[in-house]
Design a protein around this motif. Structure first.
Motif, PDB file in Angstrom:
ATOM      1  N   THR A 104       1.321  11.956 -29.595  1.00 27.72           N
ATOM      2  CA  THR A 104       0.602  10.878 -28.915  1.00 27.72           C
ATOM      3  C   THR A 104       1.208  10.580 -27.547  1.00 27.72           C
ATOM      4  O   THR A 104       0.490  10.433 -26.562  1.00 27.72           O
ATOM      5  N   THR A 110      -3.862  15.447 -29.018  1.00 26.29           N
ATOM      6  CA  THR A 110      -3.894  14.001 -29.196  1.00 26.29           C
ATOM      7  C   THR A 110      -4.825  13.562 -30.307  1.00 26.29           C
ATOM      8  O   THR A 110      -4.468  12.695 -31.101  1.00 26.29           O
ATOM      9  N   ARG A 111      -6.008  14.139 -30.365  1.00 29.92           N
ATOM     10  CA  ARG A 111      -6.937  13.717 -31.424  1.00 29.92           C
ATOM     11  C   ARG A 111      -6.376  14.049 -32.803  1.00 29.92           C
ATOM     12  O   ARG A 111      -6.496  13.258 -33.733  1.00 29.92           O
ATOM     13  N   LEU A 115      -5.372  11.368 -35.566  1.00 33.06           N
ATOM     14  CA  LEU A 115      -5.905  11.455 -36.929  1.00 33.06           C
ATOM     15  C   LEU A 115      -4.764  11.382 -37.940  1.00 33.06           C
ATOM     16  O   LEU A 115      -4.856  10.689 -38.956  1.00 33.06           O
ATOM     17  N   VAL A 151      -8.508   8.835 -31.748  1.00 35.89           N
ATOM     18  CA  VAL A 151      -9.167   9.912 -32.487  1.00 35.89           C
ATOM     19  C   VAL A 151     -10.462  10.296 -31.767  1.00 35.89           C
ATOM     20  O   VAL A 151     -10.774  11.474 -31.593  1.00 35.89           O
ATOM     21  N   LEU A 152     -11.196   9.293 -31.315  1.00 38.62           N
ATOM     22  CA  LEU A 152     -12.488   9.540 -30.665  1.00 38.62           C
ATOM     23  C   LEU A 152     -12.356  10.082 -29.246  1.00 38.62           C
ATOM     24  O   LEU A 152     -13.084  10.995 -28.856  1.00 38.62           O
ATOM     25  N   GLY A 154      -9.238  10.930 -27.496  1.00 40.98           N
ATOM     26  CA  GLY A 154      -8.105  11.770 -27.125  1.00 40.98           C
ATOM     27  C   GLY A 154      -7.301  11.130 -26.013  1.00 40.98           C
ATOM     28  O   GLY A 154      -7.225   9.913 -25.901  1.00 40.98           O
TER      29      GLY A 154
END
Length: 176
Positions: A104, A110-111, A115, A151-152, A154
């Motif tokens: 992160t 990143t996604r 998650l 998550v959405l 990134g």
């Protein structure tokens, strides 16, 4: 649009105002990334360096904590699985937190990192903090919700992901 009327009521942006808003929008997730990344690295390292935590039993141990929350968790069977090897479970959570935090912070996959963070937070919410009453006293649910934007979306800026995306675009453009 209905009958040719504009639906929005906001005036067009003035030149400088638009630049500021665009920049703020582009960097909006950065504080969240920094907070979650640092927090998860800290939480993981704290667990790995706490000699009491990585024990099957005793004050402050992962084993005693899991036994204490078993009957109040949403999914007791999940706690039972963790209790089969509490030290291994504690290590997995701690290493997962460190990996998620590093991914992160760097904006690397990143996604996927987000998650992972969401799944860690979800599992802790359903087990450790499920019985918090009222629900907002437990901190795992807000962490779960905080991971969802990452998550959405990134990490669109200041990230390894963005650098790799830019490199791929340049390479594709140069190949034309």
């Amino acid at each position: 649009m209905t009958h040719g009327m504009r639906a929005d009521t906001h005036p067009p942006h003035a030149g400088d105002d638009r630049d500021w808003r665009d920049t703020a929008t582009r960097y909006a997730l950065l504080p969240l990334r920094l907070f979650l990344g640092v927090t998860f690295i800290y939480a993981g390292l704290d667990k790995l360096t706490d000699s009491a935590f990585l024990k099957d039993s005793g004050a402050g141990s992962i084993g005693d904590m899991m036994r204490a929350v078993r009957d109040s968790s949403a999914i007791p069977a999940m706690v039972d699985m963790a209790l089969e090897s509490p030290v291994a479970f504690g290590c997995a959570i701690a290493l997962g937190e460190v990996a998620v935090g590093i991914g992160t912070l760097l904006g690397l996959l990143t996604r996927l990192a987000a998650l992972g963070g969401a799944l860690i937070s979800l599992s802790l919410w359903l087990t450790v903090s499920w019985a918090a009453d009222p629900y907002y006293y437990g901190n795992d649910l807000p962490y779960l919700m905080a991971w969802i934007p990452l998550v959405l979306a990134g990490a669109p800026v200041l990230s390894v992901d963005a650098a790799l995306r830019g490199r791929r675009r340049r390479r594709t453009r140069d190949d034309r």
